[in-house]
Design a protein around this motif. Structure first.
Motif, PDB file in Angstrom:
ATOM      1  N   ALA A 183      53.599  10.203  58.521  1.00 24.87           N
ATOM      2  CA  ALA A 183      55.540  10.444  58.044  1.00 24.87           C
ATOM      3  C   ALA A 183      55.566   9.346  56.561  1.00 24.87           C
ATOM      4  O   ALA A 183      56.352   9.846  55.695  1.00 24.87           O
ATOM      5  CB  ALA A 183      56.448   9.292  58.873  1.00 24.87           C
ATOM      6  N   VAL A 184      54.581   8.430  56.258  1.00 22.75           N
ATOM      7  CA  VAL A 184      54.668   8.126  54.779  1.00 22.75           C
ATOM      8  C   VAL A 184      54.507   8.702  53.648  1.00 22.75           C
ATOM      9  O   VAL A 184      54.763   9.387  52.913  1.00 22.75           O
ATOM     10  CB  VAL A 184      54.010   6.842  54.805  1.00 22.75           C
ATOM     11  CG1 VAL A 184      53.108   5.841  53.053  1.00 22.75           C
ATOM     12  CG2 VAL A 184      53.976   5.572  55.475  1.00 22.75           C
ATOM     13  N   ARG A 185      53.156  10.269  53.920  1.00 20.98           N
ATOM     14  CA  ARG A 185      53.653  11.128  53.024  1.00 20.98           C
ATOM     15  C   ARG A 185      54.801  11.982  52.927  1.00 20.98           C
ATOM     16  O   ARG A 185      55.077  11.792  51.848  1.00 20.98           O
ATOM     17  CB  ARG A 185      52.013  11.588  54.482  1.00 20.98           C
ATOM     18  CG  ARG A 185      50.360  11.251  53.733  1.00 20.98           C
ATOM     19  CD  ARG A 185      49.504  12.058  54.184  1.00 20.98           C
ATOM     20  NE  ARG A 185      48.148  10.741  54.071  1.00 20.98           N
ATOM     21  CZ  ARG A 185      47.133  10.797  54.694  1.00 20.98           C
ATOM     22  NH1 ARG A 185      48.026  10.633  56.052  1.00 20.98           N
ATOM     23  NH2 ARG A 185      46.231  10.478  54.617  1.00 20.98           N
ATOM     24  N   THR A 230      47.441  -5.057  58.530  1.00 21.71           N
ATOM     25  CA  THR A 230      46.456  -4.563  59.548  1.00 21.71           C
ATOM     26  C   THR A 230      46.138  -3.564  59.158  1.00 21.71           C
ATOM     27  O   THR A 230      44.843  -3.170  59.247  1.00 21.71           O
ATOM     28  CB  THR A 230      47.013  -4.624  61.136  1.00 21.71           C
ATOM     29  OG1 THR A 230      48.159  -3.772  60.779  1.00 21.71           O
ATOM     30  CG2 THR A 230      47.514  -5.962  61.080  1.00 21.71           C
ATOM     31  N   HIS A 231      46.440  -3.330  58.649  1.00 15.83           N
ATOM     32  CA  HIS A 231      46.125  -1.744  57.432  1.00 15.83           C
ATOM     33  C   HIS A 231      46.860  -1.652  56.306  1.00 15.83           C
ATOM     34  O   HIS A 231      47.937  -2.072  55.813  1.00 15.83           O
ATOM     35  CB  HIS A 231      47.298  -1.066  57.991  1.00 15.83           C
ATOM     36  CG  HIS A 231      46.301  -0.042  59.666  1.00 15.83           C
ATOM     37  ND1 HIS A 231      47.001  -1.118  60.328  1.00 15.83           N
ATOM     38  CD2 HIS A 231      45.916   0.567  59.648  1.00 15.83           C
ATOM     39  CE1 HIS A 231      45.993  -0.407  61.886  1.00 15.83           C
ATOM     40  NE2 HIS A 231      45.806  -0.140  61.231  1.00 15.83           N
ATOM     41  N   VAL A 232      45.811  -0.865  55.449  1.00 17.41           N
ATOM     42  CA  VAL A 232      46.741  -0.604  53.793  1.00 17.41           C
ATOM     43  C   VAL A 232      46.604   0.656  53.569  1.00 17.41           C
ATOM     44  O   VAL A 232      45.808   1.584  53.769  1.00 17.41           O
ATOM     45  CB  VAL A 232      45.288  -1.038  52.746  1.00 17.41           C
ATOM     46  CG1 VAL A 232      43.999  -0.830  53.169  1.00 17.41           C
ATOM     47  CG2 VAL A 232      46.179  -0.887  51.107  1.00 17.41           C
ATOM     48  N   LEU A 233      47.316   1.008  52.558  1.00 19.28           N
ATOM     49  CA  LEU A 233      47.749   2.667  52.061  1.00 19.28           C
ATOM     50  C   LEU A 233      46.885   2.390  50.604  1.00 19.28           C
ATOM     51  O   LEU A 233      47.529   1.519  49.827  1.00 19.28           O
ATOM     52  CB  LEU A 233      49.398   2.772  51.664  1.00 19.28           C
ATOM     53  CG  LEU A 233      49.200   4.335  51.112  1.00 19.28           C
ATOM     54  CD1 LEU A 233      50.768   4.771  51.320  1.00 19.28           C
ATOM     55  CD2 LEU A 233      49.394   3.832  49.440  1.00 19.28           C
ATOM     56  N   ARG A 234      46.595   3.322  50.377  1.00 19.43           N
ATOM     57  CA  ARG A 234      45.500   3.375  48.414  1.00 19.43           C
ATOM     58  C   ARG A 234      46.057   4.753  48.061  1.00 19.43           C
ATOM     59  O   ARG A 234      45.333   5.321  48.223  1.00 19.43           O
ATOM     60  CB  ARG A 234      44.278   2.825  48.722  1.00 19.43           C
ATOM     61  CG  ARG A 234      43.982   1.522  48.832  1.00 19.43           C
ATOM     62  CD  ARG A 234      42.775   0.450  49.259  1.00 19.43           C
ATOM     63  NE  ARG A 234      42.370  -0.881  48.769  1.00 19.43           N
ATOM     64  CZ  ARG A 234      41.223  -0.828  50.827  1.00 19.43           C
ATOM     65  NH1 ARG A 234      41.488  -0.305  51.472  1.00 19.43           N
ATOM     66  NH2 ARG A 234      41.454  -1.718  50.408  1.00 19.43           N
ATOM     67  N   GLY A 256      45.961  13.285  49.726  1.00 14.78           N
ATOM     68  CA  GLY A 256      44.896  12.839  48.976  1.00 14.78           C
ATOM     69  C   GLY A 256      45.315  10.765  49.114  1.00 14.78           C
ATOM     70  O   GLY A 256      44.325  10.042  49.243  1.00 14.78           O
ATOM     71  N   ILE A 257      45.840  10.635  49.535  1.00 12.37           N
ATOM     72  CA  ILE A 257      46.722   8.917  50.306  1.00 12.37           C
ATOM     73  C   ILE A 257      45.836   8.396  51.586  1.00 12.37           C
ATOM     74  O   ILE A 257      45.501   9.691  52.077  1.00 12.37           O
ATOM     75  CB  ILE A 257      48.590   8.909  50.371  1.00 12.37           C
ATOM     76  CG1 ILE A 257      48.809   9.242  48.870  1.00 12.37           C
ATOM     77  CG2 ILE A 257      48.852   7.363  50.838  1.00 12.37           C
ATOM     78  CD1 ILE A 257      50.429   8.931  49.497  1.00 12.37           C
ATOM     79  N   VAL A 258      45.101   6.994  50.732  1.00 15.05           N
ATOM     80  CA  VAL A 258      43.984   6.601  52.430  1.00 15.05           C
ATOM     81  C   VAL A 258      45.052   5.384  52.802  1.00 15.05           C
ATOM     82  O   VAL A 258      45.197   5.051  51.861  1.00 15.05           O
ATOM     83  CB  VAL A 258      42.856   6.766  51.501  1.00 15.05           C
ATOM     84  CG1 VAL A 258      41.773   6.411  52.570  1.00 15.05           C
ATOM     85  CG2 VAL A 258      42.824   7.772  50.627  1.00 15.05           C
ATOM     86  N   PHE A 259      44.755   6.052  53.918  1.00 15.61           N
ATOM     87  CA  PHE A 259      44.872   4.584  54.726  1.00 15.61           C
ATOM     88  C   PHE A 259      43.871   4.143  55.853  1.00 15.61           C
ATOM     89  O   PHE A 259      43.290   4.911  56.013  1.00 15.61           O
ATOM     90  CB  PHE A 259      45.784   4.846  55.791  1.00 15.61           C
ATOM     91  CG  PHE A 259      47.104   5.334  55.449  1.00 15.61           C
ATOM     92  CD1 PHE A 259      48.047   4.736  55.308  1.00 15.61           C
ATOM     93  CD2 PHE A 259      47.517   7.012  55.073  1.00 15.61           C
ATOM     94  CE1 PHE A 259      49.796   4.763  55.422  1.00 15.61           C
ATOM     95  CE2 PHE A 259      48.652   6.988  54.460  1.00 15.61           C
ATOM     96  CZ  PHE A 259      49.494   6.081  55.322  1.00 15.61           C
ATOM     97  N   SER A 260      43.600   2.681  55.798  1.00 16.44           N
ATOM     98  CA  SER A 260      42.837   2.417  56.427  1.00 16.44           C
ATOM     99  C   SER A 260      42.972   0.774  56.655  1.00 16.44           C
ATOM    100  O   SER A 260      43.613  -0.259  56.872  1.00 16.44           O
ATOM    101  CB  SER A 260      41.067   1.917  55.042  1.00 16.44           C
ATOM    102  OG  SER A 260      41.648   0.955  53.969  1.00 16.44           O
ATOM    103  N   LEU A 308      56.946  10.145  50.207  1.00 16.31           N
ATOM    104  CA  LEU A 308      56.066   9.976  49.302  1.00 16.31           C
ATOM    105  C   LEU A 308      55.736  11.802  48.660  1.00 16.31           C
ATOM    106  O   LEU A 308      55.755  12.029  47.273  1.00 16.31           O
ATOM    107  CB  LEU A 308      54.978   9.249  49.170  1.00 16.31           C
ATOM    108  CG  LEU A 308      54.997   7.951  49.133  1.00 16.31           C
ATOM    109  CD1 LEU A 308      53.037   7.472  49.485  1.00 16.31           C
ATOM    110  CD2 LEU A 308      55.853   6.869  48.602  1.00 16.31           C
ATOM    111  N   ARG A 309      56.200  12.262  49.379  1.00 14.85           N
ATOM    112  CA  ARG A 309      56.135  13.818  48.511  1.00 14.85           C
ATOM    113  C   ARG A 309      56.787  13.857  47.543  1.00 14.85           C
ATOM    114  O   ARG A 309      56.734  14.644  46.748  1.00 14.85           O
ATOM    115  CB  ARG A 309      56.110  14.674  50.125  1.00 14.85           C
ATOM    116  CG  ARG A 309      54.695  14.821  50.719  1.00 14.85           C
ATOM    117  CD  ARG A 309      54.645  16.202  51.596  1.00 14.85           C
ATOM    118  NE  ARG A 309      53.386  16.089  52.332  1.00 14.85           N
ATOM    119  CZ  ARG A 309      52.792  16.331  52.673  1.00 14.85           C
ATOM    120  NH1 ARG A 309      51.720  16.943  51.212  1.00 14.85           N
ATOM    121  NH2 ARG A 309      51.836  16.354  53.166  1.00 14.85           N
ATOM    122  N   ILE A 310      58.382  13.223  47.494  1.00 14.19           N
ATOM    123  CA  ILE A 310      59.494  13.259  47.236  1.00 14.19           C
ATOM    124  C   ILE A 310      58.400  12.726  45.487  1.00 14.19           C
ATOM    125  O   ILE A 310      59.384  13.616  45.065  1.00 14.19           O
ATOM    126  CB  ILE A 310      60.126  12.053  47.432  1.00 14.19           C
ATOM    127  CG1 ILE A 310      60.609  12.951  48.853  1.00 14.19           C
ATOM    128  CG2 ILE A 310      62.473  12.428  46.335  1.00 14.19           C
ATOM    129  CD1 ILE A 310      61.872  11.539  49.879  1.00 14.19           C
TER     130      ILE A 310
END
Length: 310
Positions: free
Chosen positions: A65-67, A11-15, A80-84, A70-72
């Motif tokens: 939470a995902v961002r 249903t969703h993607v991170l790019r 700058g991570i894009v979700f859609s 990934l800050r780690i």
């Protein structure tokens, strides 16, 4: 590389675009945290030399939470991570854009836009965006194709089974090379329909019979010591669980090709198949994924206790 199989209905993607080290680190973190049944992570290099990260989710993720997770590895660049959200028809097409044809011996896996790259003696397999996993660009699929190339140099298997066929590349390759019946199955009915379409597109529909069922739990596949060559390009856990069933349909001199394995998965999978009398013949590693070629000759299976002796 992919961590996990693509979920049937994402249903969703991170790019995110970055460099190779960051892309691989992001894929490792996401692959460790999220359930591979409901999430798939891709990291690959585009034609422009940029590394692209994608994560497909079966459900709407907690973006903040995902961002933060990934800050780690990428620090403030995580902002700058894009979700859609995804329309079903778009999700695999987006992951294939910019990918080059993939060669394994005479086999060439390509999209319709790369037909011009096919050479006279190639066994060309045309695969475009579809609602199923397996494009040939993944290290596991390429590893299996190369295992097929090696097998064909040694002998000509009479009966081939592809467990977890996805887009059907491995069954297609075997059927095109051998010009004889191949059996292919997948737990996902959408994948089976996609594989059928790809077989028609590649002129192999008359050589492949498909089934939709878990593992080999179908009359076409569940045939004792029937298959001379078996592919199972899935994940470590189902590979371990399916060991008795898959070993049971492999012929005495048959070859079993397993993939979908990270390096850490290999010992457990080998142990499961050794208990079924199969030994490791050859291992290859690509993009962090292992492909195993097994033959009979390992530790014999333990005899089951009968009810009389229990």
């Amino acid at each position: 590389m992919y961590e996990g199989m693509l979920p049937p209905n994402p249903t969703h993607v991170l790019r995110f675009d970055t460099d190779e080290n960051a892309a691989r680190a992001m894929a490792d973190v996401l692959g460790e945290i999220f359930d591979p049944v409901e999430t798939a992570v891709a990291a690959f290099e585009t034609e422009e030399g940029v590394w692209h990260v994608e994560a497909y989710f079966a459900h709407s993720p907690d973006e903040d939470a995902v961002r933060d997770l990934l800050r780690i590895v990428i620090g403030d660049k995580a902002d700058g991570i894009v979700f859609s959200a995804l329309a079903q028809k778009d999700w695999v097409k987006s992951s294939l854009d910019g990918l080059k044809p993939v060669r394994a011996g005479r086999f060439l896996v390509h999209g319709s836009h790369d037909r011009h790259t096919v050479k006279t003696n190639d066994i060309a397999i045309e695969i475009d965006a579809a609602l199923a996993f397996g494009t040939g660009h993944h290290g596991t699929t390429l590893g299996c194709l190369l295992a097929l190339v090696d097998e064909l140099r040694r002998r000509r298997p009479l009966r081939v089974l592809d467990v977890g066929t996805g887009t059907g590349i491995l069954a297609l390759a075997a059927a095109r090379a051998l010009r004889q019946e191949t059996i292919a199955g997948d737990i996902d009915p959408v994948a089976v329909e996609v594989a059928r379409d790809n077989a028609r597109l590649n002129g192999a529909a008359n050589h492949i019979r498909y089934y939709a069922a878990p593992g080999v739990r179908h009359a076409l596949a569940d045939r004792s010591r029937r298959f001379d060559l078996v592919f199972a390009n899935i994940l470590a856990k189902p590979l371990r669980q399916l060991a008795p069933a898959i070993a049971g349909v492999l012929s005495g001199p048959g070859t079993l090709v397993l993939s979908g394995l990270l390096a850490r998965d290999v010992p457990g999978v080998l142990s499961a198949y050794a208990a079924q009398g199969l030994r490791l013949s050859r291992r290859t590693d690509r993009e962090g994924w292992a492909t195993l070629v097994l033959k009979r000759g390992g530790v014999a299976p333990r005899p089951r206790k009968s009810l009389q002796n229990a």
